[in-house]
Design a protein around this motif. Structure first.
Motif, PDB file in Angstrom:
ATOM      1  N   GLY A  94       3.761   4.094   1.875  1.00  0.00           N
ATOM      2  CA  GLY A  94       3.989   5.454   1.403  1.00  0.00           C
ATOM      3  C   GLY A  94       3.340   5.725   0.066  1.00  0.00           C
ATOM      4  O   GLY A  94       2.898   6.846  -0.203  1.00  0.00           O
ATOM      5  N   LEU A  95       3.257   4.718  -0.778  1.00  0.00           N
ATOM      6  CA  LEU A  95       2.690   4.894  -2.114  1.00  0.00           C
ATOM      7  C   LEU A  95       1.173   4.800  -2.134  1.00  0.00           C
ATOM      8  O   LEU A  95       0.502   5.586  -2.804  1.00  0.00           O
ATOM      9  CB  LEU A  95       3.280   3.843  -3.068  1.00  0.00           C
ATOM     10  CG  LEU A  95       4.749   4.023  -3.435  1.00  0.00           C
ATOM     11  CD1 LEU A  95       5.281   2.767  -4.114  1.00  0.00           C
ATOM     12  CD2 LEU A  95       4.938   5.232  -4.330  1.00  0.00           C
ATOM     13  N   VAL A  96       0.610   3.813  -1.424  1.00  0.00           N
ATOM     14  CA  VAL A  96      -0.828   3.549  -1.573  1.00  0.00           C
ATOM     15  C   VAL A  96      -1.623   3.752  -0.294  1.00  0.00           C
ATOM     16  O   VAL A  96      -2.856   3.654  -0.315  1.00  0.00           O
ATOM     17  CB  VAL A  96      -1.074   2.118  -2.116  1.00  0.00           C
ATOM     18  CG1 VAL A  96      -0.314   1.890  -3.403  1.00  0.00           C
ATOM     19  CG2 VAL A  96      -0.701   1.051  -1.080  1.00  0.00           C
ATOM     20  N   GLY A  97      -0.954   4.021   0.840  1.00  0.00           N
ATOM     21  CA  GLY A  97      -1.668   4.198   2.099  1.00  0.00           C
ATOM     22  C   GLY A  97      -1.844   2.882   2.851  1.00  0.00           C
ATOM     23  O   GLY A  97      -1.733   1.795   2.281  1.00  0.00           O
ATOM     24  N   TYR A  98      -2.122   2.997   4.142  1.00  0.00           N
ATOM     25  CA  TYR A  98      -2.193   1.824   5.013  1.00  0.00           C
ATOM     26  C   TYR A  98      -3.296   0.854   4.607  1.00  0.00           C
ATOM     27  O   TYR A  98      -3.068  -0.353   4.482  1.00  0.00           O
ATOM     28  CB  TYR A  98      -2.409   2.262   6.466  1.00  0.00           C
ATOM     29  CG  TYR A  98      -2.926   1.157   7.357  1.00  0.00           C
ATOM     30  CD1 TYR A  98      -2.092   0.140   7.793  1.00  0.00           C
ATOM     31  CD2 TYR A  98      -4.272   1.110   7.733  1.00  0.00           C
ATOM     32  CE1 TYR A  98      -2.571  -0.897   8.588  1.00  0.00           C
ATOM     33  CE2 TYR A  98      -4.770   0.084   8.519  1.00  0.00           C
ATOM     34  CZ  TYR A  98      -3.903  -0.908   8.949  1.00  0.00           C
ATOM     35  OH  TYR A  98      -4.390  -1.928   9.719  1.00  0.00           O
ATOM     36  N   ALA A  99      -4.514   1.342   4.407  1.00  0.00           N
ATOM     37  CA  ALA A  99      -5.647   0.446   4.184  1.00  0.00           C
ATOM     38  C   ALA A  99      -5.462  -0.372   2.906  1.00  0.00           C
ATOM     39  O   ALA A  99      -5.673  -1.590   2.888  1.00  0.00           O
ATOM     40  CB  ALA A  99      -6.951   1.240   4.124  1.00  0.00           C
ATOM     41  N   ARG A 100      -5.046   0.279   1.831  1.00  0.00           N
ATOM     42  CA  ARG A 100      -4.861  -0.453   0.586  1.00  0.00           C
ATOM     43  C   ARG A 100      -3.661  -1.393   0.688  1.00  0.00           C
ATOM     44  O   ARG A 100      -3.683  -2.511   0.150  1.00  0.00           O
ATOM     45  CB  ARG A 100      -4.692   0.501  -0.593  1.00  0.00           C
ATOM     46  CG  ARG A 100      -4.821  -0.199  -1.952  1.00  0.00           C
ATOM     47  CD  ARG A 100      -4.622   0.763  -3.103  1.00  0.00           C
ATOM     48  NE  ARG A 100      -5.597   1.833  -3.118  1.00  0.00           N
ATOM     49  CZ  ARG A 100      -6.781   1.756  -3.719  1.00  0.00           C
ATOM     50  NH1 ARG A 100      -7.135   0.632  -4.325  1.00  0.00           N
ATOM     51  NH2 ARG A 100      -7.606   2.777  -3.700  1.00  0.00           N
ATOM     52  N   ALA A 101      -2.585  -0.950   1.365  1.00  0.00           N
ATOM     53  CA  ALA A 101      -1.422  -1.819   1.532  1.00  0.00           C
ATOM     54  C   ALA A 101      -1.790  -3.077   2.310  1.00  0.00           C
ATOM     55  O   ALA A 101      -1.379  -4.192   1.953  1.00  0.00           O
ATOM     56  CB  ALA A 101      -0.301  -1.061   2.243  1.00  0.00           C
TER      57      ALA A 101
ATOM     58  N   GLU B 191      -4.746  -4.482   2.519  1.00  0.00           N
ATOM     59  CA  GLU B 191      -5.601  -5.309   1.676  1.00  0.00           C
ATOM     60  C   GLU B 191      -4.783  -6.055   0.621  1.00  0.00           C
ATOM     61  O   GLU B 191      -4.983  -7.263   0.384  1.00  0.00           O
ATOM     62  CB  GLU B 191      -6.670  -4.424   1.020  1.00  0.00           C
ATOM     63  CG  GLU B 191      -7.644  -5.156   0.115  1.00  0.00           C
ATOM     64  CD  GLU B 191      -7.312  -4.934  -1.345  1.00  0.00           C
ATOM     65  OE1 GLU B 191      -7.556  -5.848  -2.143  1.00  0.00           O
ATOM     66  OE2 GLU B 191      -6.791  -3.856  -1.684  1.00  0.00           O
ATOM     67  N   ILE B 192      -3.823  -5.379   0.002  1.00  0.00           N
ATOM     68  CA  ILE B 192      -2.980  -6.021  -1.002  1.00  0.00           C
ATOM     69  C   ILE B 192      -2.155  -7.147  -0.386  1.00  0.00           C
ATOM     70  O   ILE B 192      -2.053  -8.249  -0.936  1.00  0.00           O
ATOM     71  CB  ILE B 192      -2.059  -4.980  -1.672  1.00  0.00           C
ATOM     72  CG1 ILE B 192      -2.878  -4.069  -2.597  1.00  0.00           C
ATOM     73  CG2 ILE B 192      -0.933  -5.646  -2.453  1.00  0.00           C
ATOM     74  CD1 ILE B 192      -2.099  -2.882  -3.140  1.00  0.00           C
ATOM     75  N   CYS B 193      -1.569  -6.895   0.782  1.00  0.00           N
ATOM     76  CA  CYS B 193      -0.708  -7.891   1.420  1.00  0.00           C
ATOM     77  C   CYS B 193      -1.506  -9.050   2.008  1.00  0.00           C
ATOM     78  O   CYS B 193      -1.119 -10.220   1.878  1.00  0.00           O
ATOM     79  CB  CYS B 193       0.126  -7.243   2.517  1.00  0.00           C
ATOM     80  SG  CYS B 193       1.380  -6.087   1.923  1.00  0.00           S
ATOM     81  N   ALA B 194      -2.635  -8.742   2.669  1.00  0.00           N
ATOM     82  CA  ALA B 194      -3.387  -9.786   3.361  1.00  0.00           C
ATOM     83  C   ALA B 194      -4.126 -10.710   2.401  1.00  0.00           C
ATOM     84  O   ALA B 194      -4.316 -11.897   2.697  1.00  0.00           O
ATOM     85  CB  ALA B 194      -4.374  -9.159   4.344  1.00  0.00           C
ATOM     86  N   THR B 195      -4.522 -10.193   1.250  1.00  0.00           N
ATOM     87  CA  THR B 195      -5.229 -11.034   0.277  1.00  0.00           C
ATOM     88  C   THR B 195      -4.283 -11.701  -0.707  1.00  0.00           C
ATOM     89  O   THR B 195      -4.611 -12.743  -1.274  1.00  0.00           O
ATOM     90  CB  THR B 195      -6.257 -10.216  -0.515  1.00  0.00           C
ATOM     91  OG1 THR B 195      -5.573  -9.236  -1.323  1.00  0.00           O
ATOM     92  CG2 THR B 195      -7.255  -9.525   0.407  1.00  0.00           C
ATOM     93  N   GLY B 196      -3.118 -11.114  -0.947  1.00  0.00           N
ATOM     94  CA  GLY B 196      -2.179 -11.654  -1.929  1.00  0.00           C
ATOM     95  C   GLY B 196      -2.654 -11.529  -3.362  1.00  0.00           C
ATOM     96  O   GLY B 196      -2.110 -12.170  -4.263  1.00  0.00           O
ATOM     97  N   ARG B 197      -3.650 -10.676  -3.609  1.00  0.00           N
ATOM     98  CA  ARG B 197      -4.235 -10.580  -4.950  1.00  0.00           C
ATOM     99  C   ARG B 197      -3.283  -9.878  -5.911  1.00  0.00           C
ATOM    100  O   ARG B 197      -2.319  -9.218  -5.514  1.00  0.00           O
ATOM    101  CB  ARG B 197      -5.554  -9.815  -4.884  1.00  0.00           C
ATOM    102  CG  ARG B 197      -5.401  -8.325  -4.575  1.00  0.00           C
ATOM    103  CD  ARG B 197      -6.740  -7.607  -4.645  1.00  0.00           C
ATOM    104  NE  ARG B 197      -6.639  -6.199  -4.311  1.00  0.00           N
ATOM    105  CZ  ARG B 197      -6.304  -5.243  -5.184  1.00  0.00           C
ATOM    106  NH1 ARG B 197      -6.011  -5.555  -6.433  1.00  0.00           N
ATOM    107  NH2 ARG B 197      -6.265  -3.976  -4.811  1.00  0.00           N
ATOM    108  N   PHE B 198      -3.591 -10.016  -7.200  1.00  0.00           N
ATOM    109  CA  PHE B 198      -2.809  -9.340  -8.229  1.00  0.00           C
ATOM    110  C   PHE B 198      -3.263  -7.894  -8.389  1.00  0.00           C
ATOM    111  O   PHE B 198      -4.458  -7.597  -8.363  1.00  0.00           O
ATOM    112  CB  PHE B 198      -2.952 -10.052  -9.574  1.00  0.00           C
ATOM    113  CG  PHE B 198      -2.156 -11.324  -9.669  1.00  0.00           C
ATOM    114  CD1 PHE B 198      -0.770 -11.287  -9.721  1.00  0.00           C
ATOM    115  CD2 PHE B 198      -2.794 -12.555  -9.707  1.00  0.00           C
ATOM    116  CE1 PHE B 198      -0.032 -12.458  -9.816  1.00  0.00           C
ATOM    117  CE2 PHE B 198      -2.066 -13.727  -9.803  1.00  0.00           C
ATOM    118  CZ  PHE B 198      -0.675 -13.677  -9.854  1.00  0.00           C
TER     119      PHE B 198
END
Length: 268
Positions: free
Chosen positions: A174-181, A183-190
């Motif tokens: 809801g905050l950042v959209g599907y694609a960015r979410a 990417e954040i979850c799958a990479t585990g990056r900071f």
């Protein structure tokens, strides 16, 4: 008003790394195990559930903060040992259980992350330092996030062969959209402070020394509006994504009707 007339904050809970204090209409929930960077455990989750149950009806704003340099570094590493936590099912025990037992255990843990979005309160996460995994999801459980400029969000579950299961996926999308979410979850990056503010994870970023003051200012601004108007507005906004445009129009009319009758003294 004299100093004697002022109420002091009341502590309602102090156990398992969680403190709950109430100061009139503002409650503060503090993760209080800084030596472990407020790492989380099932005992902490049960204490967080209890904190939600103990909130007096007068509370309108709940502030969630972490003591020390980090908000929460995520799940306590003891969870990843064969023994797990004393008196708790280990990951191996959970995997060996039935589907129903496994589901019930995770559902119990999730309850620590659900009550922050109740319509009768507005919750603010004051986030500094690390907010990793379960810590990230706990910050996401709140309505608003005020962050110090040293904040570091990361969703590390996928890197460990797991998924984010503590209610964080829905608010993240809801905050950042599907694609960015993804990417954040799958990479585990900071995700650091500047990006967090830019993409909507943070409502506000301030220097670390100003974090508490910024949260107090936000709480005061939220308390300035009549309580029932805030409750109705929050309910409208929370339900909007599940309604069509026309359904939302109908919900707005019904909510405004209730407000007008209440203001006119005609509420049922």
């Amino acid at each position: 008003m004299t100093a004697a007339d002022r109420r002091l904050p009341v502590t309602l809970l102090d156990k398992d790394g969680v403190q709950l204090t109430v100061d009139d209409a503002v409650a503060t929930v503090t993760l209080s195990n800084p030596t472990k960077r407020n790492a989380q455990s099932p005992a902490m989750w049960r204490a967080l559930i209890e904190a939600g149950q103990l909130l007096p009806g007068t509370v309108r704003v709940v502030v969630l903060r972490g003591e020390g340099k980090s908000f929460s570094a995520g799940l306590d590493r003891q969870a990843f040992t064969p023994e797990g936590f004393d008196g708790e099912p280990s990951f191996l025990d959970m995997a060996r259980g039935s589907d129903a037992e496994l589901d019930a255990t995770i559902e119990e843990y999730q309850r620590a992350f659900t009550w922050w979005r109740r319509n009768d309160i507005v919750s603010i996460a004051a986030v500094q330092g690390h907010a990793i995994g379960a810590g990230f999801q706990l910050a996401l459980a709140c309505d608003l996030r005020v962050c110090a400029d040293d904040v570091q969000f990361a969703m590390r579950e996928t890197s460990l062969g797991l998924v984010p299961d503590l209610t964080g996926t829905h608010p993240l999308i809801g905050l950042v959209g599907y694609a960015r979410a993804l990417e954040i979850c799958a990479t585990g990056r900071f995700v650091h402070a500047d990006e967090a503010e830019r993409v909507g994870l943070a409502n506000l970023v301030v220097p670390g020394a100003e974090l508490d003051a910024a949260v107090r200012d936000l709480a005061a601004a939220l308390l300035a509006a009549p309580r029932n108007a805030v409750i109705e507005t929050k309910a409208l906004l929370r339900g909007a994504t599940g309604r069509t445009y026309e359904e939302q129009r109908t919900a707005e009319r019904a909510a405004q009707g209730r407000r007008l009758r209440d203001l006119a003294g005609l509420a049922e």
